[in-house]
Design a protein around this motif. Structure first.
Motif, PDB file in Angstrom:
ATOM      1  N   THR A   1       0.834  -1.200   0.000  1.00 30.38           N
ATOM      2  CA  THR A   1       0.000   0.000   0.000  1.00 30.38           C
ATOM      3  C   THR A   1       0.874   1.257   0.000  1.00 30.38           C
ATOM      4  O   THR A   1       1.842   1.339   0.759  1.00 30.38           O
ATOM      5  CB  THR A   1      -0.922   0.005   1.228  1.00 30.38           C
ATOM      6  N   ASN A   2       0.510   2.209  -0.843  1.00 29.29           N
ATOM      7  CA  ASN A   2       1.249   3.482  -0.909  1.00 29.29           C
ATOM      8  C   ASN A   2       0.434   4.661  -0.383  1.00 29.29           C
ATOM      9  O   ASN A   2       1.007   5.622   0.139  1.00 29.29           O
ATOM     10  CB  ASN A   2       1.674   3.784  -2.352  1.00 29.29           C
ATOM     11  N   LYS A   3      -0.893   4.585  -0.530  1.00 36.16           N
ATOM     12  CA  LYS A   3      -1.734   5.733  -0.201  1.00 36.16           C
ATOM     13  C   LYS A   3      -2.893   5.329   0.708  1.00 36.16           C
ATOM     14  O   LYS A   3      -3.391   4.201   0.640  1.00 36.16           O
ATOM     15  CB  LYS A   3      -2.300   6.373  -1.477  1.00 36.16           C
ATOM     16  N   VAL A   4      -3.318   6.302   1.536  1.00 36.22           N
ATOM     17  CA  VAL A   4      -4.463   6.113   2.422  1.00 36.22           C
ATOM     18  C   VAL A   4      -5.435   7.262   2.213  1.00 36.22           C
ATOM     19  O   VAL A   4      -5.037   8.429   2.182  1.00 36.22           O
ATOM     20  CB  VAL A   4      -4.031   6.071   3.901  1.00 36.22           C
ATOM     21  N   LEU A   5      -6.715   6.923   2.043  1.00 37.36           N
ATOM     22  CA  LEU A   5      -7.781   7.932   1.949  1.00 37.36           C
ATOM     23  C   LEU A   5      -8.559   7.952   3.264  1.00 37.36           C
ATOM     24  O   LEU A   5      -9.145   6.948   3.662  1.00 37.36           O
ATOM     25  CB  LEU A   5      -8.733   7.596   0.798  1.00 37.36           C
ATOM     26  N   PHE A   6      -8.536   9.104   3.941  1.00 35.27           N
ATOM     27  CA  PHE A   6      -9.268   9.272   5.187  1.00 35.27           C
ATOM     28  C   PHE A   6     -10.570  10.021   4.930  1.00 35.27           C
ATOM     29  O   PHE A   6     -10.567  11.081   4.292  1.00 35.27           O
ATOM     30  CB  PHE A   6      -8.449  10.083   6.199  1.00 35.27           C
ATOM     31  N   VAL A   7     -11.671   9.448   5.431  1.00 35.99           N
ATOM     32  CA  VAL A   7     -12.916  10.208   5.504  1.00 35.99           C
ATOM     33  C   VAL A   7     -12.856  10.956   6.830  1.00 35.99           C
ATOM     34  O   VAL A   7     -12.969  10.357   7.903  1.00 35.99           O
ATOM     35  CB  VAL A   7     -14.145   9.284   5.443  1.00 35.99           C
ATOM     36  N   ASP A   8     -12.617  12.250   6.782  1.00 30.92           N
ATOM     37  CA  ASP A   8     -12.442  13.059   7.993  1.00 30.92           C
ATOM     38  C   ASP A   8     -13.782  13.536   8.527  1.00 30.92           C
ATOM     39  O   ASP A   8     -14.598  14.134   7.800  1.00 30.92           O
ATOM     40  CB  ASP A   8     -11.553  14.277   7.694  1.00 30.92           C
ATOM     41  N   MET A   9     -14.006  13.276   9.815  1.00 28.23           N
ATOM     42  CA  MET A   9     -15.229  13.691  10.497  1.00 28.23           C
ATOM     43  C   MET A   9     -14.864  14.666  11.624  1.00 28.23           C
ATOM     44  O   MET A   9     -13.839  14.493  12.285  1.00 28.23           O
ATOM     45  CB  MET A   9     -15.957  12.478  11.084  1.00 28.23           C
ATOM     46  N   ASN A  10     -15.700  15.663  11.834  1.00 29.20           N
ATOM     47  CA  ASN A  10     -15.512  16.607  12.936  1.00 29.20           C
ATOM     48  C   ASN A  10     -16.486  16.294  14.064  1.00 29.20           C
ATOM     49  O   ASN A  10     -17.662  16.014  13.824  1.00 29.20           O
ATOM     50  CB  ASN A  10     -15.738  18.046  12.463  1.00 29.20           C
ATOM     51  N   ILE A  11     -15.991  16.345  15.296  1.00 29.81           N
ATOM     52  CA  ILE A  11     -16.852  16.188  16.469  1.00 29.81           C
ATOM     53  C   ILE A  11     -16.892  17.525  17.197  1.00 29.81           C
ATOM     54  O   ILE A  11     -15.849  18.029  17.657  1.00 29.81           O
ATOM     55  CB  ILE A  11     -16.324  15.082  17.408  1.00 29.81           C
ATOM     56  N   ASP A  12     -18.076  18.138  17.296  1.00 29.01           N
ATOM     57  CA  ASP A  12     -18.159  19.466  17.938  1.00 29.01           C
ATOM     58  C   ASP A  12     -18.260  19.319  19.448  1.00 29.01           C
ATOM     59  O   ASP A  12     -18.270  18.204  20.009  1.00 29.01           O
ATOM     60  CB  ASP A  12     -19.330  20.274  17.360  1.00 29.01           C
ATOM     61  N   GLU A  13     -18.356  20.456  20.121  1.00 29.85           N
ATOM     62  CA  GLU A  13     -18.339  20.470  21.583  1.00 29.85           C
ATOM     63  C   GLU A  13     -19.564  19.799  22.191  1.00 29.85           C
ATOM     64  O   GLU A  13     -19.560  19.416  23.368  1.00 29.85           O
ATOM     65  CB  GLU A  13     -18.245  21.907  22.090  1.00 29.85           C
ATOM     66  N   ASN A  14     -20.605  19.624  21.409  1.00 24.20           N
ATOM     67  CA  ASN A  14     -21.808  18.943  21.887  1.00 24.20           C
ATOM     68  C   ASN A  14     -21.813  17.453  21.572  1.00 24.20           C
ATOM     69  O   ASN A  14     -22.796  16.748  21.828  1.00 24.20           O
ATOM     70  CB  ASN A  14     -23.056  19.597  21.271  1.00 24.20           C
ATOM     71  N   GLY A  15     -20.714  16.984  20.987  1.00 20.48           N
ATOM     72  CA  GLY A  15     -20.611  15.571  20.643  1.00 20.48           C
ATOM     73  C   GLY A  15     -21.269  15.203  19.335  1.00 20.48           C
ATOM     74  O   GLY A  15     -21.382  14.022  18.997  1.00 20.48           O
ATOM     75  N   GLU A  16     -21.719  16.214  18.567  1.00 22.42           N
ATOM     76  CA  GLU A  16     -22.311  15.943  17.268  1.00 22.42           C
ATOM     77  C   GLU A  16     -21.211  15.709  16.230  1.00 22.42           C
ATOM     78  O   GLU A  16     -20.144  16.337  16.280  1.00 22.42           O
ATOM     79  CB  GLU A  16     -23.207  17.099  16.840  1.00 22.42           C
TER      80      GLU A  16
END
Length: 602
Positions: free
Chosen positions: A33-48
């Motif tokens: 494997t040479n490359k990794v694709l990340f699905v980036d998620m944000n978690i806000d201060e309310n846990g959403e």
């Protein structure tokens, strides 16, 4: 075997201070494997949880724990959201999203992630596809798709959440107790650590280290798979050590030789930690050498390690095959000690270097085309696999025991590696089957090569004192083709050998005068016995007389007559032995001369 693999795994885990989750990961499957694709998620201060973007990064072996890659069913999901991309849309739907759907009820983090992914799935797939399509063909081959979470300016990976690790571990070890809808779990003393705790009954099959299978009623207590834990139950901790041991041999002690794949499993007698540490350091040194040179053969380097070991451990050799992803053990050799392996290596070197097989004699027999001793001449041209100084006896054995006779081959290898006696007549029969085939097909050059292969093999086995009974092969004492006669310890062998020499000289005369050798059709396809030897002797003499050449070989005829007369009282050679010594003489007969004063030259 299970105990050895368990002990090896435990020593490795302790040596590397390895995390439990690391044991079950399929990190080695990411080596290309040479490359990794990340699905980036944000978690806000309310846990959403909200979708952010898809990010491309270079693959890093050091971050394998972050990826939590564990392959699952080819038709279903992996054991974590991480998946190698085949086609972006297929992998995204069947591997990635489906994992969250299957596990959403287990945890709020997974459920909220699924909601965010599902709400933005078109955008996510579009970004994945766009980035993937822009990659070079080399980078596209093994792209890993996974997920991570960002909160308060920090990045968290799958390994940072217990839920992902626990689900993976639970699913990974499920087959150690579950078969279909049936479960084999109970409270008992663990077969490996001897502690009383919850144990599972299907562990050997799960790890891939069993000859029998628990799904067959005859292999289970009371013909009930659910009670298998009563027979040899293993606890959860020991399952992981077993799996670590299996991964150790797969990674470092996994070899392929002459059509068979096998593991070498060390078992330590005492000072276990110190001996393992020493062995492990030597193994890692091999791996480092292989990084910088394709010429370093894993098997050769392992043999060099063995040459330095004392008998503070022994090896088990486990032969296996994989069909449709199913692991099947086909052979098992126990209690192979380093000193015996060292003797095998040294005997190969001794036989290879015998004067009979040196360069000068090989030029006499095979001509000037190639240089070196016999093994050097054939090592890269062997029919099936190249030979080396540590394995040529196995290669030659494989030449005479075909691939559809793996059972016999395995039995012979087992006997050799455990210093158990071998049937001389069985080996010689296999050799003569090959040589007769060469003779029938008029493959005379191949026949000559196979005669010298068989000499190497038989002398090797003889020098290791592996032949059962009183039969021996002492030709290794010969210094030249002519000297072979002096090493034969039986008048019947001498008579057969010299008649082979004389027959060869007759065929050379025939070819010179007729351009063909019709006499070879009178040799009964090399199925010779005492009566046929006597008949053949008369026919050869008559033909030589017919060609006015008998007087050239009176000394050979005299020796044949003398030895036949002595052997007449008790002919103790069977058909294969009779034929073998005859064809040996026939092979070297062209340039053979008796060491007698005043002999006639051709």
């Amino acid at each position: 075997m299970l105990a050895s693999m368990y002990e090896l795994g435990k020593l490795w885990v302790q040596k590397e201070n390895m995390e439990t989750i690391n044991i079950v990961l399929d990190s080695d499957k990411l080596k290309n494997t040479n490359k990794v694709l990340f699905v980036d998620m944000n978690i806000d201060e309310n846990g959403e949880i909200n979708y952010d973007c898809v990010t491309l990064e270079d693959y890093s072996k050091k971050k394998n724990l972050n990826y939590l890659y564990k392959k699952g069913s080819s038709r279903g999901t992996n054991l974590s959201p991480s998946s190698l991309i085949t086609e972006p849309n297929t992998t995204f739907d069947i591997k990635f999203i489906k994992w969250f759907k299957d596990n959403a009820k287990n945890d709020e983090l997974i459920n909220k992630s699924l909601e965010a992914i599902d709400e933005n799935k078109d955008d996510i797939l579009s970004e994945i596809t766009h980035i993937y399509d822009e990659l070079s063909s080399d980078d596209k081959r093994n792209v890993l798709l996974t997920i991570r979470f960002n909160t308060n300016d920090k990045t968290y990976y799958l390994n940072d959440y217990d839920i992902f690790k626990n689900l993976l571990l639970e699913k990974a070890t499920e087959k150690s107790y579950k078969s279909g809808s049936k479960k084999s779990i109970g409270e008992s003393t663990c077969y490996l650590c001897n502690e009383y705790k919850e144990v599972y009954g299907l562990v050997p099959g799960y790890v891939g280290l069993t000859f029998g299978t628990a799904d067959k009623p005859g292999n289970t207590p009371n013909f009930n798979i659910t009670e298998q834990w009563k027979q040899s139950g293993i606890c959860k901790d020991c399952i992981l050590y077993l799996e670590a041991g299996k991964k150790f041999v797969e990674k470092y002690l996994n070899f392929s030789e002459f059509g068979l794949r096998y593991y070498v499993i060390p078992t330590f007698f005492f000072n276990k930690k110190e001996v393992f540490d020493e062995l492990y350091e030597d193994i890692l040194e091999i791996e480092n050498k292989r990084k910088y040179s394709d010429m370093v053969e894993k098997e050769d380097e392992f043999a060099e390690i063995v040459e330095e070991l004392n008998d503070v451990l022994e090896f088990k050799f486990l032969y296996y095959e994989i069909n449709n992803s199913s692991f099947k053990i086909i052979g098992y050799i126990e209690s192979v000690i380093p000193s015996w392996l060292q003797q095998i290596y040294q005997t190969q070197q001794k036989v290879k270097s015998l004067p009979l097989f040196n360069e000068n004699n090989m030029k006499i027999i095979f001509g000037e085309k190639n240089s070196g001793d016999f093994i050097s001449r054939i090592k890269n041209n062997n029919k099936n696999y190249p030979l080396n100084e540590y394995n040529w006896y196995l290669g030659l054995l494989r030449d005479f025991i075909s691939f559809n006779e793996n059972k016999y081959y395995m039995e012979l290898v087992n006997s050799i590696m455990t210093s158990n006696k071998i049937d001389y007549d069985f080996i010689l029969k296999k050799i003569m089957d090959k040589i007769r085939s060469n003779w029938r097909n008029e493959e005379f050059e191949f026949m000559k090569i196979n005669i010298f292969k068989s000499l190497h093999l038989m002398i090797f086995l003889n020098d290791l004192k592996l032949f059962r009974g009183e039969k021996t092969m002492k030709i290794g004492e010969a210094t030249s083709p002519e000297n072979i006669l002096d090493t034969l310890d039986d008048p019947a062998k001498k008579a057969c050998f010299l008649l082979g020499v004389l027959t060869r000289k007759l065929t050379l005369i025939q070819f010179k005068q007729l351009g063909s050798t019709p006499f070879v059709k009178k040799l009964w396809g090399l199925n010779l016995d005492y009566d046929k030897i006597k008949q053949l002797y008369v026919k050869v003499i008559d033909k030589l007389t017919e060609y006015n050449s008998f007087h050239y070989y009176g000394d050979i005829e005299e020796e044949i007559t003398l030895n036949l007369a002595i052997a007449d009282e008790k002919w103790n050679l069977n058909k294969n032995e009779t034929s073998y010594y005859f064809v040996l003489g026939y092979t070297v007969g062209k340039d053979f001369k008796l060491n007698k004063e005043g002999e006639n030259n051709e």
